[in-house]
Design a protein around this motif. Structure first.
Motif, PDB file in Angstrom:
ATOM      1  N   SER A 172      49.521  31.564  48.426  1.00  0.00           N
ATOM      2  CA  SER A 172      48.353  30.736  48.756  1.00  0.00           C
ATOM      3  C   SER A 172      47.288  30.840  47.674  1.00  0.00           C
ATOM      4  O   SER A 172      46.741  29.831  47.235  1.00  0.00           O
ATOM      5  CB  SER A 172      47.755  31.163  50.098  1.00  0.00           C
ATOM      6  OG  SER A 172      48.653  30.885  51.136  1.00  0.00           O
ATOM      7  N   LEU A 173      46.988  32.073  47.236  1.00  0.00           N
ATOM      8  CA  LEU A 173      45.974  32.270  46.202  1.00  0.00           C
ATOM      9  C   LEU A 173      46.382  31.651  44.875  1.00  0.00           C
ATOM     10  O   LEU A 173      45.552  31.134  44.130  1.00  0.00           O
ATOM     11  CB  LEU A 173      45.692  33.762  46.012  1.00  0.00           C
ATOM     12  CG  LEU A 173      44.931  34.451  47.136  1.00  0.00           C
ATOM     13  CD1 LEU A 173      44.907  35.961  46.915  1.00  0.00           C
ATOM     14  CD2 LEU A 173      43.520  33.909  47.248  1.00  0.00           C
ATOM     15  N   ARG A 233      45.326  27.077  37.739  1.00  0.00           N
ATOM     16  CA  ARG A 233      45.861  27.034  39.102  1.00  0.00           C
ATOM     17  C   ARG A 233      45.807  28.451  39.655  1.00  0.00           C
ATOM     18  O   ARG A 233      46.338  29.376  39.063  1.00  0.00           O
ATOM     19  CB  ARG A 233      47.289  26.497  39.081  1.00  0.00           C
ATOM     20  CG  ARG A 233      47.853  26.179  40.422  1.00  0.00           C
ATOM     21  CD  ARG A 233      49.206  25.474  40.342  1.00  0.00           C
ATOM     22  NE  ARG A 233      50.217  26.298  39.682  1.00  0.00           N
ATOM     23  CZ  ARG A 233      50.821  25.969  38.544  1.00  0.00           C
ATOM     24  NH1 ARG A 233      50.538  24.845  37.929  1.00  0.00           N
ATOM     25  NH2 ARG A 233      51.731  26.751  38.022  1.00  0.00           N
ATOM     26  N   GLY A 234      45.145  28.640  40.776  1.00  0.00           N
ATOM     27  CA  GLY A 234      45.076  29.950  41.366  1.00  0.00           C
ATOM     28  C   GLY A 234      43.666  30.302  41.787  1.00  0.00           C
ATOM     29  O   GLY A 234      42.797  29.436  41.903  1.00  0.00           O
ATOM     30  N   SER A 235      43.456  31.605  42.011  1.00  0.00           N
ATOM     31  CA  SER A 235      42.174  32.095  42.507  1.00  0.00           C
ATOM     32  C   SER A 235      41.771  33.340  41.745  1.00  0.00           C
ATOM     33  O   SER A 235      42.625  34.121  41.327  1.00  0.00           O
ATOM     34  CB  SER A 235      42.292  32.445  43.999  1.00  0.00           C
ATOM     35  OG  SER A 235      42.762  31.330  44.731  1.00  0.00           O
ATOM     36  N   ALA A 236      40.466  33.536  41.600  1.00  0.00           N
ATOM     37  CA  ALA A 236      39.994  34.721  40.893  1.00  0.00           C
ATOM     38  C   ALA A 236      38.594  35.103  41.345  1.00  0.00           C
ATOM     39  O   ALA A 236      37.740  34.235  41.550  1.00  0.00           O
ATOM     40  CB  ALA A 236      39.997  34.489  39.395  1.00  0.00           C
ATOM     41  N   ILE A 237      38.401  36.401  41.511  1.00  0.00           N
ATOM     42  CA  ILE A 237      37.094  37.019  41.637  1.00  0.00           C
ATOM     43  C   ILE A 237      37.092  38.073  40.539  1.00  0.00           C
ATOM     44  O   ILE A 237      37.843  39.052  40.631  1.00  0.00           O
ATOM     45  CB  ILE A 237      36.878  37.662  43.030  1.00  0.00           C
ATOM     46  CG1 ILE A 237      37.007  36.616  44.123  1.00  0.00           C
ATOM     47  CG2 ILE A 237      35.514  38.358  43.079  1.00  0.00           C
ATOM     48  CD1 ILE A 237      36.994  37.182  45.530  1.00  0.00           C
ATOM     49  N   GLY A 295      47.421  33.692  39.767  1.00  0.00           N
ATOM     50  CA  GLY A 295      47.663  32.311  39.393  1.00  0.00           C
ATOM     51  C   GLY A 295      48.028  32.145  37.942  1.00  0.00           C
ATOM     52  O   GLY A 295      48.491  33.072  37.280  1.00  0.00           O
ATOM     53  N   ALA A 343      42.840  38.492  40.665  1.00  0.00           N
ATOM     54  CA  ALA A 343      43.174  37.268  39.940  1.00  0.00           C
ATOM     55  C   ALA A 343      44.647  36.985  40.204  1.00  0.00           C
ATOM     56  O   ALA A 343      45.499  37.835  39.944  1.00  0.00           O
ATOM     57  CB  ALA A 343      42.923  37.420  38.446  1.00  0.00           C
ATOM     58  N   ARG A 387      41.693  29.527  33.818  1.00  0.00           N
ATOM     59  CA  ARG A 387      42.512  29.409  35.023  1.00  0.00           C
ATOM     60  C   ARG A 387      42.711  27.938  35.323  1.00  0.00           C
ATOM     61  O   ARG A 387      41.763  27.170  35.431  1.00  0.00           O
ATOM     62  CB  ARG A 387      41.820  30.104  36.193  1.00  0.00           C
ATOM     63  CG  ARG A 387      42.570  30.004  37.493  1.00  0.00           C
ATOM     64  CD  ARG A 387      41.927  30.843  38.591  1.00  0.00           C
ATOM     65  NE  ARG A 387      40.494  30.790  38.602  1.00  0.00           N
ATOM     66  CZ  ARG A 387      39.765  29.957  39.345  1.00  0.00           C
ATOM     67  NH1 ARG A 387      40.355  29.085  40.138  1.00  0.00           N
ATOM     68  NH2 ARG A 387      38.453  29.978  39.285  1.00  0.00           N
TER      69      ARG A 387
END
Length: 131
Positions: free
Chosen positions: A21-22, A55-59, A66, A64, A53
């Motif tokens: 999902s992330l 595609r994906g998610s990161a904090i 994706g 991270a 980035r």
């Protein structure tokens, strides 16, 4: 936690449903062992992330997951906190590099050594869990 399975001809990165999902990705990652150029252990996976980035998610410095694109290709990243990681450089395929946080980096590198076959698990394959 992603599971890394090391086979004699390939490695598989099995992503958890949360990681899929992330990462905005439906399937796991499969890399042929012949495509592996090098593998490096790092204490800080964040310094290895390059590009932007796509595609994906990161904090930042937390998680991270994706695809990061740079001028020479794309990298797949699963970086979590300050955990050590394995950076796998690839010669061909979907990605030019995999960056995967894992507490079992040393064992994974031992299984990836190209001069000898990987140690066999009871089912004939070796498995490492990325944390």
């Amino acid at each position: 936690m992603a599971h890394l399975r090391v086979h004699t001809d390939r490695i598989e990165v099995h992503l958890t449903p949360a990681e899929k999902s992330l990462a905005l990705r439906a399937d796991d990652i499969v890399v042929q062992r012949d495509d592996i150029k090098s593998a490096t252990i790092t204490d800080d996976p964040w310094i290895w992330i390059r590009g932007i980035r796509v595609r994906g998610s990161a904090i930042p410095l937390v998680v991270a997951v994706g695809v990061w694109k740079y001028h020479g290709g794309s990298d797949f990243v699963i970086a979590k906190g300050k955990r050590p990681a394995v950076v796998i450089e690839l010669a061909a395929g979907e990605f030019t590099r995999l960056i995967v946080s894992t507490n079992h980096a040393g064992a994974l590198i031992d299984r990836l050594k190209l001069n000898s076959p990987p140690p066999a698990a009871p089912d004939g394959d070796a498995e490492t869990e990325a944390d």
